[in-house]
Design a protein around this motif. Structure first.
Motif, PDB file in Angstrom:
ATOM      1  N   PRO A 423       0.807  -1.230   0.000  1.00 53.58           N
ATOM      2  CA  PRO A 423       0.000   0.000   0.000  1.00 53.58           C
ATOM      3  C   PRO A 423       0.835   1.274   0.000  1.00 53.58           C
ATOM      4  CG  PRO A 423      -0.867  -1.567   1.589  1.00 53.58           C
ATOM      5  CD  PRO A 423       0.425  -2.127   1.106  1.00 53.58           C
ATOM      6  N   TYR A 424       1.938   1.287   0.759  1.00 56.80           N
ATOM      7  CA  TYR A 424       2.833   2.448   0.713  1.00 56.80           C
ATOM      8  C   TYR A 424       3.264   2.734  -0.722  1.00 56.80           C
ATOM      9  CZ  TYR A 424       4.023   2.898   5.771  1.00 56.80           C
ATOM     10  OH  TYR A 424       4.022   3.116   7.122  1.00 56.80           O
ATOM     11  N   ALA A 425       3.689   1.681  -1.418  1.00 57.24           N
ATOM     12  CA  ALA A 425       4.204   1.866  -2.784  1.00 57.24           C
ATOM     13  C   ALA A 425       3.130   2.438  -3.694  1.00 57.24           C
ATOM     14  CB  ALA A 425       4.720   0.534  -3.323  1.00 57.24           C
ATOM     15  N   ILE A 426       1.902   1.957  -3.566  1.00 59.39           N
ATOM     16  CA  ILE A 426       0.811   2.468  -4.401  1.00 59.39           C
ATOM     17  C   ILE A 426       0.587   3.945  -4.132  1.00 59.39           C
ATOM     18  CG2 ILE A 426      -1.699   2.328  -4.733  1.00 59.39           C
ATOM     19  CD1 ILE A 426      -1.408  -0.727  -4.317  1.00 59.39           C
ATOM     20  N   ALA A 427       0.542   4.324  -2.853  1.00 60.64           N
ATOM     21  CA  ALA A 427       0.321   5.731  -2.499  1.00 60.64           C
ATOM     22  C   ALA A 427       1.456   6.615  -3.000  1.00 60.64           C
ATOM     23  CB  ALA A 427       0.182   5.861  -0.987  1.00 60.64           C
ATOM     24  N   MET A 428       2.688   6.150  -2.858  1.00 60.99           N
ATOM     25  CA  MET A 428       3.830   6.967  -3.253  1.00 60.99           C
ATOM     26  C   MET A 428       3.953   7.076  -4.762  1.00 60.99           C
ATOM     27  SD  MET A 428       6.488   5.784  -0.265  1.00 60.99           S
ATOM     28  CE  MET A 428       5.915   5.844   1.440  1.00 60.99           C
ATOM     29  N   GLN A 429       3.507   6.044  -5.488  1.00 62.94           N
ATOM     30  CA  GLN A 429       3.501   6.159  -6.948  1.00 62.94           C
ATOM     31  C   GLN A 429       2.449   7.150  -7.408  1.00 62.94           C
ATOM     32  OE1 GLN A 429       5.705   3.772  -9.283  1.00 62.94           O
ATOM     33  NE2 GLN A 429       5.539   5.936  -9.780  1.00 62.94           N
ATOM     34  N   HIS A 430       1.319   7.222  -6.687  1.00 59.61           N
ATOM     35  CA  HIS A 430       0.328   8.259  -6.962  1.00 59.61           C
ATOM     36  C   HIS A 430       0.920   9.645  -6.705  1.00 59.61           C
ATOM     37  CE1 HIS A 430      -3.503   6.488  -8.046  1.00 59.61           C
ATOM     38  NE2 HIS A 430      -3.378   5.557  -7.119  1.00 59.61           N
ATOM     39  N   ALA A 431       1.668   9.770  -5.611  1.00 61.22           N
ATOM     40  CA  ALA A 431       2.225  11.072  -5.234  1.00 61.22           C
ATOM     41  C   ALA A 431       3.363  11.499  -6.154  1.00 61.22           C
ATOM     42  CB  ALA A 431       2.715  11.024  -3.789  1.00 61.22           C
ATOM     43  N   PHE A 432       4.158  10.525  -6.623  1.00 62.71           N
ATOM     44  CA  PHE A 432       5.328  10.824  -7.455  1.00 62.71           C
ATOM     45  C   PHE A 432       5.296   9.953  -8.711  1.00 62.71           C
ATOM     46  CE2 PHE A 432       6.675  11.428  -2.980  1.00 62.71           C
ATOM     47  CZ  PHE A 432       6.888  12.796  -3.003  1.00 62.71           C
ATOM     48  N   PRO A 433       4.424  10.269  -9.654  1.00 63.03           N
ATOM     49  CA  PRO A 433       4.253   9.403 -10.824  1.00 63.03           C
ATOM     50  C   PRO A 433       5.492   9.266 -11.690  1.00 63.03           C
ATOM     51  CG  PRO A 433       3.050  11.480 -11.094  1.00 63.03           C
ATOM     52  CD  PRO A 433       3.509  11.432  -9.679  1.00 63.03           C
ATOM     53  N   GLY A 434       6.436  10.185 -11.587  1.00 60.67           N
ATOM     54  CA  GLY A 434       7.620  10.113 -12.422  1.00 60.67           C
ATOM     55  C   GLY A 434       8.787   9.362 -11.807  1.00 60.67           C
ATOM     56  N   ARG A 435       8.608   8.869 -10.584  1.00 63.17           N
ATOM     57  CA  ARG A 435       9.721   8.201  -9.911  1.00 63.17           C
ATOM     58  C   ARG A 435       9.520   6.691  -9.856  1.00 63.17           C
ATOM     59  NH1 ARG A 435      11.126  11.386  -4.421  1.00 63.17           N
ATOM     60  NH2 ARG A 435      12.771   9.795  -4.380  1.00 63.17           N
ATOM     61  N   GLN A 436      10.628   5.999  -9.689  1.00 60.02           N
ATOM     62  CA  GLN A 436      10.599   4.556  -9.563  1.00 60.02           C
ATOM     63  C   GLN A 436      10.251   4.207  -8.111  1.00 60.02           C
ATOM     64  OE1 GLN A 436      14.423   2.230  -9.763  1.00 60.02           O
ATOM     65  NE2 GLN A 436      13.726   1.894 -11.865  1.00 60.02           N
ATOM     66  N   VAL A 437       9.206   3.395  -7.928  1.00 59.01           N
ATOM     67  CA  VAL A 437       8.778   2.987  -6.591  1.00 59.01           C
ATOM     68  C   VAL A 437       8.812   1.468  -6.516  1.00 59.01           C
ATOM     69  CG1 VAL A 437       6.980   3.096  -4.836  1.00 59.01           C
ATOM     70  CG2 VAL A 437       7.316   5.035  -6.383  1.00 59.01           C
ATOM     71  N   ILE A 438       9.537   0.951  -5.526  1.00 61.45           N
ATOM     72  CA  ILE A 438       9.740  -0.489  -5.385  1.00 61.45           C
ATOM     73  C   ILE A 438       9.252  -0.922  -4.005  1.00 61.45           C
ATOM     74  CG2 ILE A 438      11.430  -2.363  -5.400  1.00 61.45           C
ATOM     75  CD1 ILE A 438      13.290  -0.373  -6.963  1.00 61.45           C
ATOM     76  N   ALA A 439       8.405  -1.943  -3.968  1.00 53.59           N
ATOM     77  CA  ALA A 439       7.978  -2.536  -2.704  1.00 53.59           C
ATOM     78  C   ALA A 439       8.761  -3.824  -2.490  1.00 53.59           C
ATOM     79  CB  ALA A 439       6.487  -2.823  -2.721  1.00 53.59           C
ATOM     80  N   TYR A 440       9.526  -3.872  -1.396  1.00 52.20           N
ATOM     81  CA  TYR A 440      10.303  -5.063  -1.052  1.00 52.20           C
ATOM     82  C   TYR A 440       9.612  -5.695   0.151  1.00 52.20           C
ATOM     83  CZ  TYR A 440      14.291  -7.880   0.503  1.00 52.20           C
ATOM     84  OH  TYR A 440      15.099  -8.908   0.903  1.00 52.20           O
ATOM     85  N   VAL A 441       8.951  -6.827  -0.079  1.00 44.99           N
ATOM     86  CA  VAL A 441       8.071  -7.392   0.941  1.00 44.99           C
ATOM     87  C   VAL A 441       8.328  -8.882   1.108  1.00 44.99           C
ATOM     88  CG1 VAL A 441       6.287  -5.660   0.512  1.00 44.99           C
ATOM     89  CG2 VAL A 441       6.232  -7.806  -0.753  1.00 44.99           C
ATOM     90  N   GLY A 442       7.882  -9.420   2.261  1.00 42.03           N
ATOM     91  CA  GLY A 442       7.958 -10.845   2.495  1.00 42.03           C
ATOM     92  C   GLY A 442       6.694 -11.540   2.016  1.00 42.03           C
ATOM     93  N   ASP A 443       6.766 -12.861   1.924  1.00 42.48           N
ATOM     94  CA  ASP A 443       5.580 -13.613   1.501  1.00 42.48           C
ATOM     95  C   ASP A 443       4.461 -13.482   2.525  1.00 42.48           C
ATOM     96  OD1 ASP A 443       6.028 -16.660   3.026  1.00 42.48           O
ATOM     97  OD2 ASP A 443       7.739 -15.332   2.785  1.00 42.48           O
ATOM     98  N   GLY A 444       4.793 -13.407   3.806  1.00 39.90           N
ATOM     99  CA  GLY A 444       3.761 -13.262   4.827  1.00 39.90           C
ATOM    100  C   GLY A 444       3.044 -11.936   4.739  1.00 39.90           C
ATOM    101  N   GLY A 445       3.796 -10.854   4.635  1.00 43.33           N
ATOM    102  CA  GLY A 445       3.195  -9.531   4.553  1.00 43.33           C
ATOM    103  C   GLY A 445       2.430  -9.316   3.260  1.00 43.33           C
TER     104      GLY A 445
END
Length: 586
Positions: A423-445
């Motif tokens: 969810p953080y990554a989705i929100a930040m991509q909305h806020a900064f559409p021109g930047r690269q946003v990467i979500a590094y997550v575990g299988d549990g999360g």
């Protein structure tokens, strides 16, 4: 078409600069949804799949932009679902406004369907918390809620009954001695001065100038003060330790930093905490006091008066903004040249970096999680944003994601909850559409809120998700062993998840990686994909996130867990042996 009260709320949000609301509709907020529809040219509504994700998105949006994050949920269960994300905002001091629905005023107190008194439920999480009982209140209450969220760096909550939402805007059905008057001017938030008192500055400088072995500990409150932190560190000859939420305060390749602190930190940082005679805390209220010095004098720059001097014995607690305070302090610092103390830790940090590089080994089988994180680090842009979940992944990100240039890093700091990375990554991509946003997550999360990958696809967001898949709750596994207990209930049974299938079914890019040689090509493809992309990497489930400096008690408990019948001790022992050999070879 008559103007309804919900419009006055949405109009006021727009006047405050709110451009995005994250939420999920329901019959308890149909009036507010109509207000959003009528003003969709001013405020964008982002439809999500779970209200918890909406709260995480509002929190992530606020963390990354410094502006108010806003989430919306229906009455009853919808509002309840917001709570975990809102506590993330509360504990990380992030301005968020939550708007919820409520049953019509005429039935409140009758046990009506989904009647949950959310104002009472939110009493602990919210700094401002109000049930709207009159349409005429809405603009003023919105102002107060938003000012409070900014001033107290926390959560504000407005819950609006159905009949209030659709009443005529500004209507006042009652006769009042002091009738409500909607504000007629643009909203204003008066930012308080962040300058410290001169006598406090002089007091702080006196203690710092007497230090022989100074250390700085900086946190998320100093994220906007990179140049000031580095200037003071240079003047003092002080190594800089960073909390995990404050990882982006200074670059990781800076000659002044020893990296992180705590279980996810570095050995040089732990040695420094034991060695320092003066600790200068800036923009942090680091909670794990066992990692802080026991005998050092302490100076603290803290924006919130109630937190200044609250964590450990503090000689000089100073209330100020980190950037303004450091700039004012710098002329009072007695500059030191050629600090042997700093040089000592620079040498130790060079050795630590070399050790970490040896663990980023592409030849290991199963895949080393350190290697997978290092590939992300190598391929990501210099202004990329990395979001992270809680768990072993936080260790790999802390040690192998390099802050340089404009890179940023966000996770749930004090709450340390699972699931915010996507969810953080989705929100930040909305806020900064021109930047690269990467979500590094575990299988549990990831599995907790994986439906939000579909949200990213539906909004055509080019986020990249990399899953560190060890088919377990890895952090809990190691915590059980450190307590001296064999692992129990932390590894998932077959069949093992293949999240790349889900990604492709959503219309995104999906790749499953089981061999080290395929990690880099898959991540490179994902980063280049024009839309949401996911790489599910099967990593070694027996790779321990070892502390920077292992204590005798930790080693003893770890050994006891083996002796008591740790079911995977052979694989774990092999991994530990390989790690040790590679460090020696390096």
């Amino acid at each position: 078409m008559a103007r309804i009260a919900s419009e006055s709320l949405i109009e006021r949000l727009a006047e405050w600069g709110v451009d995005t609301v994250f939420g999920l509709p329901g019959d308890g907020i149909n009036g507010i949804m109509e207000g959003l529809r009528r003003h969709r040219d001013r405020v964008r509504f982002v439809l999500v799949h779970h209200e918890e994700a909406a709260a995480f998105m509002a929190t992530g949006y606020a963390k990354a932009t410094g502006r108010l994050g806003v989430c919306l949920a229906t009455s009853g269960p919808g509002g309840i679902h917001l709570l975990n994300g809102l506590y993330d905002a509360k504990l990380d001091h992030t301005p968020v406004l939550a708007i919820t629905g409520m049953q019509e005023t005429s039935v409140l107190g009758t046990g009506y369907q989904q009647e949950v008194h959310l104002d009472k439920l939110f009493a602990d999480v919210a700094e401002y918390n109000m049930l709207v009982s009159n349409p005429a209140q809405l603009p003023s209450l919105a102002d107060l809620a938003i000012r409070t969220a900014y001033a107290r760096r926390g959560v504000a909550h407005l819950t609006v009954p159905n009949d209030i939402q659709v009443a005529e805007a500004g209507a006042d059905p009652y006769q009042h001695v002091a009738p409500a008057r909607a504000p007629q001017t643009a909203p204003i938030y008066l930012q308080p001065s962040g300058l410290p008192r001169q006598e406090d500055l002089e007091w702080a400088a006196e203690v710092l100038n007497q230090a022989e072995r100074p250390a700085m500990l900086v946190g998320q409150g100093a994220l906007h003060a990179r140049q000031e932190v580095l200037a003071v560190a240079e003047a003092l000859g002080a190594p800089v330790v960073k909390t995990l939420p404050g990882k982006a305060v200074v670059p990781d390749d800076s000659p002044y930093t020893t990296g992180g602190i705590g279980l996810l930190g570095t050995r040089p940082s732990e040695e420094l905490m034991d060695d320092a005679d003066v600790l200068f805390m800036v923009g942090t209220n680091f909670p794990y006091t066992k990692f802080l010095p026991e005998r050092a004098r302490v100076v603290q720059f803290e924006a919130e008066p109630t937190r200044a001097g609250a964590r450990i014995a503090t000689d000089v607690p100073v209330v100020c903004d980190a950037k303004e305070g450091l700039a004012a302090l710098l002329p009072l610092i007695a500059r030191r040249d050629g600090s042997a103390h700093l040089a000592k830790y620079q040498k130790m940090m060079a050795k630590w970096r070399s050790d970490m590089e040896t663990l980023e080994n592409p030849d290991r089988d199963p895949i080393a999680p350190q290697y997978a994180m290092s590939v992300i680090d190598d391929l990501a842009a210099d202004d990329a944003i990395l979001t992270c979940d809680s768990g072993t992944i936080a260790t790999w990100a802390a040690r192998h994601w390099t802050i340089r240039d404009g890179r940023e890093f966000y996770l749930s700091g004090t709450l340390a909850t699972m699931a915010p990375g996507l969810p953080y990554a989705i929100a930040m991509q909305h806020a900064f559409p021109g930047r690269q946003v990467i979500a590094y997550v575990g299988d549990g999360g990831f599995s907790m809120l994986m439906a939000e990958f579909l949200t990213a696809a539906q909004h055509r967001l080019p986020i990249t998700v990399v899953i560190n898949n060890n088919n377990s709750l890895g952090q809990i596994l190691w915590e059980q062993m450190v307590l001296g207990y064999p692992e129990h209930g932390v590894r998932y049974a077959a069949p093992e998840a293949d999240f790349s299938v889900w990604a492709r079914s959503c219309g995104g890019f999906g790749a499953k990686v089981t061999k080290s040689g395929d990690v880099a090509p898959a991540i490179r493809q994902a980063l280049a994909h024009d839309g949401p992309a996911l790489v599910d990497v099967d990593v070694n489930p027996n790779e321990p996130p070892m502390p920077g400096k292992v204590s005798y008690e930790q080693a003893k408990s770890f050994a006891q867990a083996f002796l008591k019948g740790q079911p995977h001790k052979a694989a774990i022992a092999t991994t530990l042996f390989k790690d040790r050999i590679q460090r020696l070879d390096g």
